[in-house]
Scaffold this active site. Structure first.
Site, PDB file in Angstrom:
ATOM      1  N   LYS A 181       0.898  -1.409  -0.373  1.00  0.00           N
ATOM      2  CA  LYS A 181       0.048   0.294   0.373  1.00  0.00           C
ATOM      3  C   LYS A 181       0.839   1.144   0.093  1.00  0.00           C
ATOM      4  O   LYS A 181       2.501   1.244  -0.260  1.00  0.00           O
ATOM      5  CB  LYS A 181      -0.868  -0.132   1.116  1.00  0.00           C
ATOM      6  CG  LYS A 181      -1.820  -1.473   1.067  1.00  0.00           C
ATOM      7  CD  LYS A 181      -3.046  -1.349   2.419  1.00  0.00           C
ATOM      8  CE  LYS A 181      -3.959  -2.408   2.492  1.00  0.00           C
ATOM      9  NZ  LYS A 181      -5.378  -1.446   1.765  1.00  0.00           N
TER      10      LYS A 181
ATOM     11  N   ASP B  21      -6.952   1.823  -6.969  1.00  0.00           N
ATOM     12  CA  ASP B  21      -7.535   2.363  -5.605  1.00  0.00           C
ATOM     13  C   ASP B  21      -8.016   3.747  -6.093  1.00  0.00           C
ATOM     14  O   ASP B  21      -7.182   4.658  -5.721  1.00  0.00           O
ATOM     15  CB  ASP B  21      -6.567   2.938  -4.463  1.00  0.00           C
ATOM     16  CG  ASP B  21      -7.433   2.291  -3.359  1.00  0.00           C
ATOM     17  OD1 ASP B  21      -8.476   2.040  -2.900  1.00  0.00           O
ATOM     18  OD2 ASP B  21      -6.803   3.591  -2.278  1.00  0.00           O
TER      19      ASP B  21
END
Length: 285
Positions: A168, A219
């Site tokens: 991430k 995302d």
């Protein structure tokens, strides 16, 4: 649920829930039913939905008394209707009364997740996109909530931090960039682990492709940016879309041709399915 998994992992969690509800005795039940008496109670649906967690429901009672029996008229994954009789539970009345709330808490929560998942899965009919869950689960409930997603027709993403690499934004910042993060993951993690990179813009997508990521997550990107990213990836990695996914927008995301759509809402926002244990009757009268 697999009986081995139940014994190794779920039993302890169920016992913790029972101990939370009964510290030394169930004073209500002990007052009205001080001695063992055989009884029967009905499990009834109070809303339409998908039933999930019957094994956990039954296990809650049999951990208190292995002689309890549950006669089921439906199976996990079945769609049920309001007012439908789902099962009879028979055993010591004290066990039925003391285990009722915990058993229903598991069954209602799991059935609510399965019901919401089924709704989302139906929106994907006719596509090859798979709906997957996330780690946004209730602490202590992951094993049950992920089981419910599967019973609703969805698929499980990684179970926890030990089962796959997902890089991430903060991992990438810590490593000094996408390429460095992927290289570090390849050097450290087992060859059996997939490496997924979460990308927020096209530059990150390009870097993830060049670094050889197995899966690229898009995302919270705009629809137009995601379409461009998928073209850029060009089949060199599997694709996943995430970010504020719900039943209203999931079909449009699937039409992009992505491999996976992940939704935290499956586990963090699904309402319970209303169920009830009613009409307890003593069998020795």
């Amino acid at each position: 649920m697999n009986p081995i998994t139940m014994r190794l992992h779920a039993d302890e969690l169920i016992m913790q829930a029972l101990r939370e509800d009964i510290t030394f005795e169930d004073v209500s039940t002990a007052s009205v039913c001080p001695n063992a008496r055989p009884a029967e109670v009905q499990l009834i649906a109070k809303a339409d939905g998908v039933i999930a967690g019957l094994d956990v429901f039954e296990r809650t009672f049999t951990l208190l008394d292995e002689d309890v029996r549950v006669e089921r008229y439906v199976s996990d994954g079945d769609e049920v209707a309001r007012g439908q009789l789902l099962a009879h539970v028979r055993g010591d009345a004290r066990v039925l009364l003391s285990g009722e709330r915990v058993a229903l808490n598991y069954l209602q929560r799991m059935s609510g997740i399965a019901t919401y998942t089924r709704r989302m899965v139906r929106a994907l009919e006719g596509t090859s996109t798979k709906l997957v869950d996330t780690r946004k689960t209730t602490p202590g409930m992951r094993i049950f909530e992920k089981e419910a997603v599967a019973l609703g027709g969805g698929f499980n993403h990684r179970y926890n931090l030990s089962t796959a690499v997902m890089l991430k934004d903060n991992h990438i910042d810590a490593a000094g960039g996408v390429d460095a993060a992927v290289r570090a993951a390849r050097q450290h993690a087992s060859f059996t682990c997939t490496v997924e990179v979460e990308c927020e813009d096209l530059d990150m997508v390009r870097a993830a492709v060049e670094a050889g990521a197995d899966i690229i997550m898009l995302d919270n990107m705009t629809h137009e940016a995601m379409a461009e990213a998928i073209a850029l990836i060009g089949g060199r990695a599997r694709t996943e879309v995430s970010g504020n996914v719900d039943a209203g927008n999931i079909r449009a995301l699937a039409d992009l041709g992505v491999d996976y759509i992940s939704s935290g809402a499956l586990t963090h926002s699904a309402p319970i399915l209303d169920l009830s244990l009613k009409h307890l009757r003593m069998l020795d009268e």
